[in-house]
Design a protein around this motif. Structure first.
Motif, PDB file in Angstrom:
ATOM      1  N   TRP A 195      51.239   6.509  82.306  1.00 26.89           N
ATOM      2  CA  TRP A 195      50.941   5.352  81.471  1.00 26.89           C
ATOM      3  C   TRP A 195      49.776   5.716  80.557  1.00 26.89           C
ATOM      4  O   TRP A 195      48.708   6.132  81.038  1.00 26.89           O
ATOM      5  CB  TRP A 195      50.545   4.148  82.327  1.00 26.89           C
ATOM      6  N   LYS A 196      49.976   5.584  79.268  1.00 28.45           N
ATOM      7  CA  LYS A 196      48.919   5.917  78.317  1.00 28.45           C
ATOM      8  C   LYS A 196      48.073   4.682  78.025  1.00 28.45           C
ATOM      9  O   LYS A 196      48.586   3.586  77.804  1.00 28.45           O
ATOM     10  CB  LYS A 196      49.505   6.493  77.038  1.00 28.45           C
ATOM     11  N   LYS A 197      46.766   4.889  78.037  1.00 35.51           N
ATOM     12  CA  LYS A 197      45.814   3.819  77.818  1.00 35.51           C
ATOM     13  C   LYS A 197      45.261   3.880  76.395  1.00 35.51           C
ATOM     14  O   LYS A 197      45.188   4.962  75.793  1.00 35.51           O
ATOM     15  CB  LYS A 197      44.650   3.931  78.803  1.00 35.51           C
ATOM     16  N   LYS A 198      44.829   2.742  75.901  1.00 36.04           N
ATOM     17  CA  LYS A 198      44.207   2.678  74.583  1.00 36.04           C
ATOM     18  C   LYS A 198      42.697   2.857  74.676  1.00 36.04           C
ATOM     19  O   LYS A 198      42.007   2.799  73.663  1.00 36.04           O
ATOM     20  CB  LYS A 198      44.526   1.340  73.915  1.00 36.04           C
ATOM     21  N   HIS A 246      44.816   7.916  80.865  1.00 37.79           N
ATOM     22  CA  HIS A 246      46.156   7.730  81.425  1.00 37.79           C
ATOM     23  C   HIS A 246      46.066   7.442  82.919  1.00 37.79           C
ATOM     24  O   HIS A 246      45.038   7.665  83.559  1.00 37.79           O
ATOM     25  CB  HIS A 246      47.021   8.969  81.196  1.00 37.79           C
ATOM     26  N   GLN A 294      54.894   5.469  79.687  1.00 36.60           N
ATOM     27  CA  GLN A 294      54.871   4.024  79.514  1.00 36.60           C
ATOM     28  C   GLN A 294      53.542   3.602  78.899  1.00 36.60           C
ATOM     29  O   GLN A 294      52.539   4.319  78.997  1.00 36.60           O
ATOM     30  CB  GLN A 294      55.025   3.335  80.878  1.00 36.60           C
ATOM     31  N   ASP A 295      53.521   2.423  78.303  1.00 36.94           N
ATOM     32  CA  ASP A 295      52.273   1.846  77.808  1.00 36.94           C
ATOM     33  C   ASP A 295      51.564   1.120  78.949  1.00 36.94           C
ATOM     34  O   ASP A 295      52.185   0.378  79.706  1.00 36.94           O
ATOM     35  CB  ASP A 295      52.542   0.864  76.664  1.00 36.94           C
TER      36      ASP A 295
END
Length: 226
Positions: free
Chosen positions: A99-102, A114, A136-137
Motif C-alpha cells: 500500500w503506497k502512502k502519500k 508504504h 494499493q492506495d
C-alpha cells in the motif's frame, strides 16, 4: 469455539482451544517486533518480544482450513524471523501486497511511504476469481483507537478477494478490531483474539456498531424488496 466474538486472551493459548481447520481465512496485523512507539508514546504489547508473536503462527496454521489463505502484515526489519515462522508453520509466501502512502510514516535511510502484507498459502488454494492488484492506495485510519490501526477500507478488499460470504475470518492479533468489522460488513463470520483488554473492549464496541449497521441495511433491503 463460538464464532462472532472478540476474545480477550493470549493468541497461541486461545488458538489451542479451536478445532483443526475451523477457519476459512486469516487476516492479521501482528506486532512487527520493532518496539514501536507513536508520537504520543503509545506502544504495543509483545512488540519487543518475538516469543509472544512468532509461535502464534503454528496454531494459526492448524486452525486454518487446508488450501486456504493467511494475509499477514509485516515490517521489513524482522522479515527473516517472520518468514522462518511462516515456513515452520507450513505457510508459503505466494504473493505480497504493498500500500503506497502519500506521507512518510518514518524517515531513516529512506522515507517510509508504504505498508506491506504477505499472502501466505496453506496447501494449494485456488487462485482468487478476481485478484486484487498487488499495489494499493493506503487509507489512513488516524490511529485514534490503536497505535497501528488499519482502516477497514484497507482490510475489506482482502476479505472479499480471499474468502466467500459466510466464511469465517480469524484475526489472532485483533487490535481495535478492524478485521472483524470488515468481516461483518462483508457478510462473513469472525473470530478476533486480543491480548490488551482495552483494545478488546474497543473491538467489541466497533463490531457491535457494524452489526447494528448491517441489521439496518438488511431491513431496508427487505422493505425495498417488498
Amino acid at each position: 469455539m463460538q464464532r462472532n466474538q472478540i476474545i480477550h486472551g493470549e493468541a497461541a493459548q486461545e488458538l489451542m482451544k479451536m478445532a483443526d481447520g475451523s477457519v476459512d481465512l486469516v487476516v492479521t496485523d501482528p506486532p512487527y517486533l520493532v518496539n514501536y512507539k507513536d508520537r504520543t508514546g503509545r506502544s504495543l504489547l509483545n512488540d519487543d518480544n518475538a516469543a509472544g508473536v512468532l509461535p502464534v503462527f503454528e496454531p494459526l496454521a492448524r486452525v486454518l482450513k487446508n488450501n486456504a489463505y493467511c494475509i499477514s502484515f509485516c515490517g521489513w526489519s524482522a522479515l527473516p524471523s517472520f518468514t522462518a515462522a511462516w515456513e515452520n508453520a507450513g505457510l508459503q509466501i505466494v504473493s505480497q501486497i504493498v500500500w503506497k502512502k502519500k506521507y512518510a510514516s518514518r524517515t531513516g535511510y529512506t522515507q517510509y511511504r508504504h505498508e506491506t502484507a504477505y499472502v501466505l498459502a496453506k496447501g494449494n488454494p485456488a487462485k482468487p476469481a478476481r485478484p486484487i492488484a498487488d499495489v494499493q492506495d493506503w487509507v489512513y485510519s488516524g490511529n485514534k483507537r490503536h497505535p497501528t490501526e488499519k482502516a477497514v477500507e484497507v482490510i475489506s478488499p482482502l476479505i472479499r478477494c480471499f474468502s466467500n460470504p459466510g466464511d469465517t475470518v480469524l484475526d489472532p492479533f485483533s487490535g481495535s478490531g478492524s478485521t472483524s468489522v470488515a468481516a461483518v460488513l462483508n457478510d462473513r463470520e469472525f473470530i478476533g483474539i486480543e491480548l490488551e483488554k482495552a483494545h478488546c473492549e474497543t473491538a467489541r464496541a466497533r463490531v457491535a456498531g457494524a452489526q447494528a449497521f448491517k441489521t439496518r441495511q438488511n431491513g431496508v433491503a427487505r422493505e425495498v424488496a417488498a
